[in-house]
Design a protein around this motif. Structure first.
Motif, PDB file in Angstrom:
ATOM      1  N   SER A 420       0.846  -1.274  -0.064  1.00  0.00           N
ATOM      2  CA  SER A 420      -0.113  -0.048  -0.029  1.00  0.00           C
ATOM      3  C   SER A 420       0.810   1.249  -0.043  1.00  0.00           C
ATOM      4  CB  SER A 420      -0.997   0.145   1.410  1.00  0.00           C
ATOM      5  OG  SER A 420      -0.177   0.315   2.453  1.00  0.00           O
ATOM      6  N   LEU A 421       2.077   1.297   0.028  1.00  0.00           N
ATOM      7  CA  LEU A 421       3.006   2.355   0.355  1.00  0.00           C
ATOM      8  C   LEU A 421       3.279   2.839  -1.099  1.00  0.00           C
ATOM      9  CD1 LEU A 421       5.545   0.743   2.953  1.00  0.00           C
ATOM     10  CD2 LEU A 421       3.637   2.479   3.402  1.00  0.00           C
ATOM     11  N   PRO A 422       3.355   4.308  -1.271  1.00  0.00           N
ATOM     12  CA  PRO A 422       3.757   4.921  -2.654  1.00  0.00           C
ATOM     13  C   PRO A 422       5.018   4.233  -3.170  1.00  0.00           C
ATOM     14  CG  PRO A 422       3.057   6.409  -0.868  1.00  0.00           C
ATOM     15  CD  PRO A 422       3.395   5.185  -0.226  1.00  0.00           C
ATOM     16  N   LYS A 423       5.284   4.371  -4.272  1.00  0.00           N
ATOM     17  CA  LYS A 423       6.045   3.893  -5.113  1.00  0.00           C
ATOM     18  C   LYS A 423       7.558   4.558  -4.843  1.00  0.00           C
ATOM     19  CE  LYS A 423       8.019   2.930  -9.917  1.00  0.00           C
ATOM     20  NZ  LYS A 423       7.601   2.943 -11.316  1.00  0.00           N
ATOM     21  N   GLY A 424       8.623   4.191  -4.320  1.00  0.00           N
ATOM     22  CA  GLY A 424       9.951   4.970  -4.122  1.00  0.00           C
ATOM     23  C   GLY A 424       9.937   5.106  -2.555  1.00  0.00           C
ATOM     24  N   SER A 425       9.114   4.773  -1.605  1.00  0.00           N
ATOM     25  CA  SER A 425       9.123   4.934  -0.627  1.00  0.00           C
ATOM     26  C   SER A 425      10.630   4.113   0.116  1.00  0.00           C
ATOM     27  CB  SER A 425       8.028   4.412   0.192  1.00  0.00           C
ATOM     28  OG  SER A 425       6.822   5.027   0.000  1.00  0.00           O
ATOM     29  N   ASN A 434      15.470 -13.119   8.399  1.00  0.00           N
ATOM     30  CA  ASN A 434      16.463 -13.618   7.121  1.00  0.00           C
ATOM     31  C   ASN A 434      15.584 -12.761   5.903  1.00  0.00           C
ATOM     32  OD1 ASN A 434      13.766 -14.439   6.713  1.00  0.00           O
ATOM     33  ND2 ASN A 434      14.074 -16.522   6.164  1.00  0.00           N
ATOM     34  N   GLY A 435      15.152 -11.647   6.060  1.00  0.00           N
ATOM     35  CA  GLY A 435      14.935 -10.643   5.007  1.00  0.00           C
ATOM     36  C   GLY A 435      13.730 -11.097   4.173  1.00  0.00           C
ATOM     37  N   LYS A 436      12.561 -11.795   4.689  1.00  0.00           N
ATOM     38  CA  LYS A 436      11.511 -12.509   4.042  1.00  0.00           C
ATOM     39  C   LYS A 436      10.617 -11.240   3.370  1.00  0.00           C
ATOM     40  CE  LYS A 436       8.233 -13.796   7.884  1.00  0.00           C
ATOM     41  NZ  LYS A 436       7.516 -14.876   7.967  1.00  0.00           N
ATOM     42  N   TYR A 437      10.844  -9.913   4.091  1.00  0.00           N
ATOM     43  CA  TYR A 437       9.891  -8.982   3.683  1.00  0.00           C
ATOM     44  C   TYR A 437      10.678  -7.889   2.871  1.00  0.00           C
ATOM     45  CZ  TYR A 437       6.264 -10.717   6.928  1.00  0.00           C
ATOM     46  OH  TYR A 437       5.505 -11.603   7.377  1.00  0.00           O
ATOM     47  N   LEU A 438      11.896  -8.162   2.806  1.00  0.00           N
ATOM     48  CA  LEU A 438      12.685  -7.152   2.142  1.00  0.00           C
ATOM     49  C   LEU A 438      12.364  -7.227   0.505  1.00  0.00           C
ATOM     50  CD1 LEU A 438      15.997  -7.370   3.962  1.00  0.00           C
ATOM     51  CD2 LEU A 438      14.150  -5.493   4.286  1.00  0.00           C
ATOM     52  N   GLY A 439      11.888  -8.139  -0.161  1.00  0.00           N
ATOM     53  CA  GLY A 439      11.901  -8.306  -1.569  1.00  0.00           C
ATOM     54  C   GLY A 439      10.367  -8.302  -1.822  1.00  0.00           C
ATOM     55  N   ILE A 440       9.343  -7.857  -1.040  1.00  0.00           N
ATOM     56  CA  ILE A 440       7.868  -8.189  -1.287  1.00  0.00           C
ATOM     57  C   ILE A 440       7.384  -6.913  -2.224  1.00  0.00           C
ATOM     58  CG2 ILE A 440       5.776  -7.647   0.087  1.00  0.00           C
ATOM     59  CD1 ILE A 440       6.887 -10.340   0.329  1.00  0.00           C
ATOM     60  N   ASN A 441       7.971  -5.804  -2.205  1.00  0.00           N
ATOM     61  CA  ASN A 441       7.555  -4.798  -3.149  1.00  0.00           C
ATOM     62  C   ASN A 441       8.783  -3.964  -3.730  1.00  0.00           C
ATOM     63  OD1 ASN A 441       6.357  -2.819  -4.345  1.00  0.00           O
ATOM     64  ND2 ASN A 441       5.246  -1.780  -2.930  1.00  0.00           N
ATOM     65  N   GLU A 442       9.129  -4.431  -4.983  1.00  0.00           N
ATOM     66  CA  GLU A 442      10.224  -3.983  -5.718  1.00  0.00           C
ATOM     67  C   GLU A 442      10.001  -2.432  -5.956  1.00  0.00           C
ATOM     68  OE1 GLU A 442      10.629  -6.301  -8.991  1.00  0.00           O
ATOM     69  OE2 GLU A 442      11.336  -8.113  -8.075  1.00  0.00           O
ATOM     70  N   ASP A 443       8.873  -1.889  -5.955  1.00  0.00           N
ATOM     71  CA  ASP A 443       8.833  -0.427  -6.005  1.00  0.00           C
ATOM     72  C   ASP A 443       9.282   0.387  -4.577  1.00  0.00           C
ATOM     73  OD1 ASP A 443       7.625  -0.560  -8.436  1.00  0.00           O
ATOM     74  OD2 ASP A 443       5.679  -0.823  -7.722  1.00  0.00           O
ATOM     75  N   LEU A 444       9.653  -0.268  -3.761  1.00  0.00           N
ATOM     76  CA  LEU A 444      10.098   0.250  -2.399  1.00  0.00           C
ATOM     77  C   LEU A 444      11.795   0.203  -2.233  1.00  0.00           C
ATOM     78  CD1 LEU A 444       7.557  -1.219   0.118  1.00  0.00           C
ATOM     79  CD2 LEU A 444       7.311   1.009  -1.443  1.00  0.00           C
ATOM     80  N   TYR A 445      12.263   1.093  -1.601  1.00  0.00           N
ATOM     81  CA  TYR A 445      13.565   1.049  -1.300  1.00  0.00           C
ATOM     82  C   TYR A 445      13.702   0.454   0.029  1.00  0.00           C
ATOM     83  CZ  TYR A 445      18.557   1.639  -0.603  1.00  0.00           C
ATOM     84  OH  TYR A 445      19.863   1.317  -0.136  1.00  0.00           O
ATOM     85  N   MET A 446      14.084  -0.806   0.481  1.00  0.00           N
ATOM     86  CA  MET A 446      14.140  -1.406   1.514  1.00  0.00           C
ATOM     87  C   MET A 446      15.396  -1.650   2.054  1.00  0.00           C
ATOM     88  SD  MET A 446      10.591  -3.680   1.995  1.00  0.00           S
ATOM     89  CE  MET A 446      10.799  -3.800   3.734  1.00  0.00           C
ATOM     90  N   VAL A 447      15.530  -1.263   3.254  1.00  0.00           N
ATOM     91  CA  VAL A 447      16.837  -1.781   3.998  1.00  0.00           C
ATOM     92  C   VAL A 447      16.442  -2.460   5.105  1.00  0.00           C
ATOM     93  CG1 VAL A 447      17.030   0.484   5.020  1.00  0.00           C
ATOM     94  CG2 VAL A 447      19.223  -1.046   4.885  1.00  0.00           C
ATOM     95  N   GLY A 448      17.184  -3.538   5.715  1.00  0.00           N
ATOM     96  CA  GLY A 448      16.830  -4.296   7.038  1.00  0.00           C
ATOM     97  C   GLY A 448      18.185  -4.250   7.956  1.00  0.00           C
ATOM     98  N   CYS A 449      17.729  -4.412   9.151  1.00  0.00           N
ATOM     99  CA  CYS A 449      18.659  -4.562  10.326  1.00  0.00           C
ATOM    100  C   CYS A 449      18.297  -5.671  11.325  1.00  0.00           C
ATOM    101  CB  CYS A 449      18.975  -3.137  10.798  1.00  0.00           C
ATOM    102  SG  CYS A 449      17.692  -2.419  11.650  1.00  0.00           S
ATOM    103  N   ASP A 450      19.171  -6.324  11.792  1.00  0.00           N
ATOM    104  CA  ASP A 450      18.934  -7.297  12.562  1.00  0.00           C
ATOM    105  C   ASP A 450      20.130  -7.506  13.631  1.00  0.00           C
ATOM    106  OD1 ASP A 450      16.691  -9.760  12.725  1.00  0.00           O
ATOM    107  OD2 ASP A 450      18.594 -10.202  13.711  1.00  0.00           O
ATOM    108  N   ARG A 451      19.774  -8.031  14.934  1.00  0.00           N
ATOM    109  CA  ARG A 451      20.922  -8.161  15.893  1.00  0.00           C
ATOM    110  C   ARG A 451      21.776  -9.481  15.731  1.00  0.00           C
ATOM    111  NH1 ARG A 451      24.173  -8.608  19.091  1.00  0.00           N
ATOM    112  NH2 ARG A 451      24.432  -7.631  21.278  1.00  0.00           N
TER     113      ARG A 451
END
Length: 685
Positions: A420-425, A434-451
């Motif tokens: 639902s997030l705008p393109k380019g968010s 393990n990053g299972k949400y990082l590739g869900i929406n290719e229109d987003l710029y996503m970065v992950g972090c974990d301990r």
């Protein structure tokens, strides 16, 4: 006029027929839509409106008595079946055809069709929907419980016949052996009578006659082969009709010595074994096979022929009638096997001294002994940090690979939020695993972090952008993110202050107007008179989970594992203002040890340890003479599968929302309950 009247009657009849057909079509459509909603709500399986090669068939599953053979015969009428998946204990199945045209033909013909279940003489109506694709991962074989062996063909069919004919269920009523008819079986005792009122034997009152002579040669063979160390002096013969069985139990420690052996005659059976941490193993016991229980499998694991009386077992179709050992949850190779009359000869050696085993928690001889000390609830920042380091950070480093293998199915409402997030968010996944949400929406710029460095490395292997950090201090510039997600993370922080600080850190990352989605495990696993999927699913011991659609198969929406293990303890401190303390059933105790939670049960404590049963690789042993399946943890396989404990704080209703409301500069846009989790959408003002 008569002819006119007759025509009118025919027209009326025709209209009535059309009306019946119309009503039937509406009913089928209504049931079809209901099936869609049920699959999405409870299983996370998304049905689609356009035709594909793949169908989901409601009311045609192993769980409601449809065998693989019957379903395959039904669906093959309409084309080449590439794949037929039948998940265990589910009332639906999946079929993939060679072409979309064949699938559409089956859809049109089978939707609303009534069929009779072959083995049960019951009628069911099939409801069909299209799904995007049918996909599953190869199931990993499960090891036998430590100390357990299954030996095939221990006796010949002729020996089996003689042993069965030696039992006189009618004429022995008043003779030397004790005979009973119990609720789920017929029973005979030899040597010593087992008293079901106290689950023990009277060691001072042996039965006359000892064990039957026909058992002598068999027991000599067992001694010679090393399956037992001492000759048994007690025999229980059980006869089970189809639909009968024995409830899960552990043979009383003080009554019998270590080795217990059980001979299966007349029919095969699937026996269920369960570890106290919730890990379950289904084991096929073929006809004329011997089950040997020693050590951990005898003293710690429960075993039973049924959980609820059933007339069939779920078995592997490819090895029907010859499978020995564990039943792997391979949805592409499961079917039903009708139970037949089975007789078991169970031999034991009566114990003459108290049991001094290494499992005092389940040993009646050692009741009241001190159990292993569990960590206490933290009372300051230093204790909290140490607890999380030991029972969160170190654990996830150890289990990262196995944990990642079970975390491949995105949760639908989180996917909905990201799409639902705008393109380019710009989106930060804080606690990305393990990053299972990082590739869900290719229109987003996503970065992950974990301990966990090991989990971040797995993200890197998938070409996702991720780095190591603590959720209390994320090295991202303030106000730079359009959205953040925190999924199953905050419940790992052990004090109210640290949980609040984590939410505050999420808000810091957001630009004004930015949104954060937060999921935490709920104390209320039964909400609005409905149990969560976590409570409903009994059999969740899967080394790898099956995905059977677009990768949206919904698991219990928290990062709990099937091997989670519950004892009463304290609620932790909570926000004193808005949180609904009165709705939390856990008792408040100021200073208590953290309990270990029992899998698939309601919570009695907000602060607890949840076990993770680490699965290792299994080795197959060579065969010599009799066919033997060796367990993990036996002499042949030295390493036991370790169990790690993870700290959790489960949230009461309103607790997460109250914590968010206590922060300045944010507002709760939405809060909801999603399959055992409390969820909040937070917006920065």
């Amino acid at each position: 006029m008569a002819a006119s009247s007759q025509i009118t009657s025919m027209e009326v009849q025709t209209m009535e027929d059309h009306l019946k057909v119309h009503k039937m079509k509406k009913k089928v459509l209504r049931k079809q839509v209901r099936a869609q909603h049920t699959l999405m709500r409870h299983e996370g399986i998304e049905c689609i409106s356009h035709a594909t090669q793949s169908l989901v068939i409601a009311n045609a599953g192993l769980g409601n008595g449809m065998s693989r053979h019957q379903l395959l015969r039904i669906v093959e009428e309409y084309g080449l079946v590439e794949t037929l998946l039948m998940p265990p204990n589910k009332p639906y199945s999946f079929v993939k055809y060679g072409t979309t045209e064949e699938a559409k033909k089956a859809f049109d013909a089978l939707n609303g069709k009534e069929v009779t279940l072959e083995d049960f003489s019951q009628n069911v109506v099939l409801y069909i929907n299209f799904v995007e694709k049918v996909f599953w991962r190869n199931a990993v074989p499960t090891s036998l419980p430590p100390g357990l062996m299954v030996i095939e063909k221990i006796i010949s069919p002729e020996e089996e016949r003689r042993m069965l004919e030696s039992i006189d269920w009618i004429g022995d009523e008043d003779t030397q052996n004790a005979q009973k008819t119990l609720k789920h079986r017929r029973v005979k005792h030899f040597g010593y009578e087992f008293c079901y009122d106290n689950n023990n034997v009277d060691k001072d009152k042996p039965l006359p006659g000892g064990l039957p002579e026909i058992c002598d040669l068999f027991l000599e063979k067992c001694l010679k082969q090393g399956y037992i160390k001492h000759k048994p002096d007690q025999l229980t013969i059980n006869q089970y009709e189809p639909g009968q069985g024995i409830p899960p139990h552990i043979d009383t420690h003080s009554a019998f010595e270590d080795e217990i052996i059980s001979l299966s005659l007349g029919a095969e059976i699937v026996m269920d074994f369960k570890h106290p941490d919730g890990h379950t193993v289904a084991i096929m016991l073929p006809r004329c096979s011997l089950l040997v229980m020693a050590g951990e499998s005898r003293y710690l694991w429960t075993h039973g022929c049924v959980i609820t009386p059933r007339k069939y077992d779920v078995v592997q179709a490819s090895e029907l009638g010859q499978k020995v050992g564990t039943i792997t949850a391979d949805v592409g190779d499961l079917t039903l096997n009708r139970r037949e009359t089975r007789t078991s000869f169970t031999f034991r050696k009566v114990r003459r001294s108290p049991c001094n085993c290494i499992y005092p928690s389940v040993c009646d001889s050692q009741k009241g002994q001190q159990r292993q000390v569990q960590p206490s609830f933290p009372h300051n920042e230093m204790e909290a940090s140490k607890l999380e380091q030991e029972y969160v950070h170190k654990v996830y480093e150890e289990i990262a690979t196995h944990f990642s293998s079970t975390r491949h199915s995105p949760w639908p409402r989180i996917v909905e939020f990201l799409r639902s997030l705008p393109k380019g968010s710009i989106v930060a996944d804080v606690g990305c695993g393990n990053g299972k949400y990082l590739g869900i929406n290719e229109d987003l710029y996503m970065v992950g972090c974990d301990r966990s460095k090991n989990l971040v490395d797995i993200c890197g292997e998938k070409n996702f952008q991720a780095f190591v950090c603590d959720a209390l201090s994320v090295p991202i510039r303030s106000g730079s993110c359009d959205a953040c997600i925190s999924i199953a993370v905050i419940h790992h922080f052990s004090t109210t202050e640290r949980r609040l600080a984590t939410i505050r850190e999420l808000a810091r990352l957001l630009r004004p107007g930015g949104m954060a989605l937060i999921y935490v495990w709920a104390m209320e696993q039964e909400y609005k008179n409905q149990k969560s999927k976590y409570l409903k699913e009994k059999n969740a011991s899967k080394d790898k989970d099956e995905e059977i659609n677009t990768g949206m198969a919904q698991r219990p929406l928290c990062d709990q594992m099937p091997d989670s293990s519950s004892q009463d303890s304290a609620c932790s401190d909570r926000l004193p203002d808005d949180s609904k303390d009165e709705d939390c059933d856990a008792e408040s105790v100021a200073d208590s040890r953290l309990p270990v939670h029992t899998n698939r049960t309601s919570f009695h404590s907000q602060d607890l340890l949840v076990p993770w049963h680490l699965k290792g690789s299994t080795k197959k042993k060579g065969e010599s003479g009799d066919t033997v399946s060796f367990p993990a943890g036996s002499k042949e396989q030295k390493e036991l599968s370790p169990v790690f404990h993870r700290y959790y704080h489960v949230f009461c209703e309103g607790e997460l929302e109250a914590a968010c409301r206590s922060l300045d500069g944010v507002r709760v846009q939405k809060s909801y309950y999603d399959q055992g989790n409390w969820c909040v959408v937070l917006q920065k003002l």
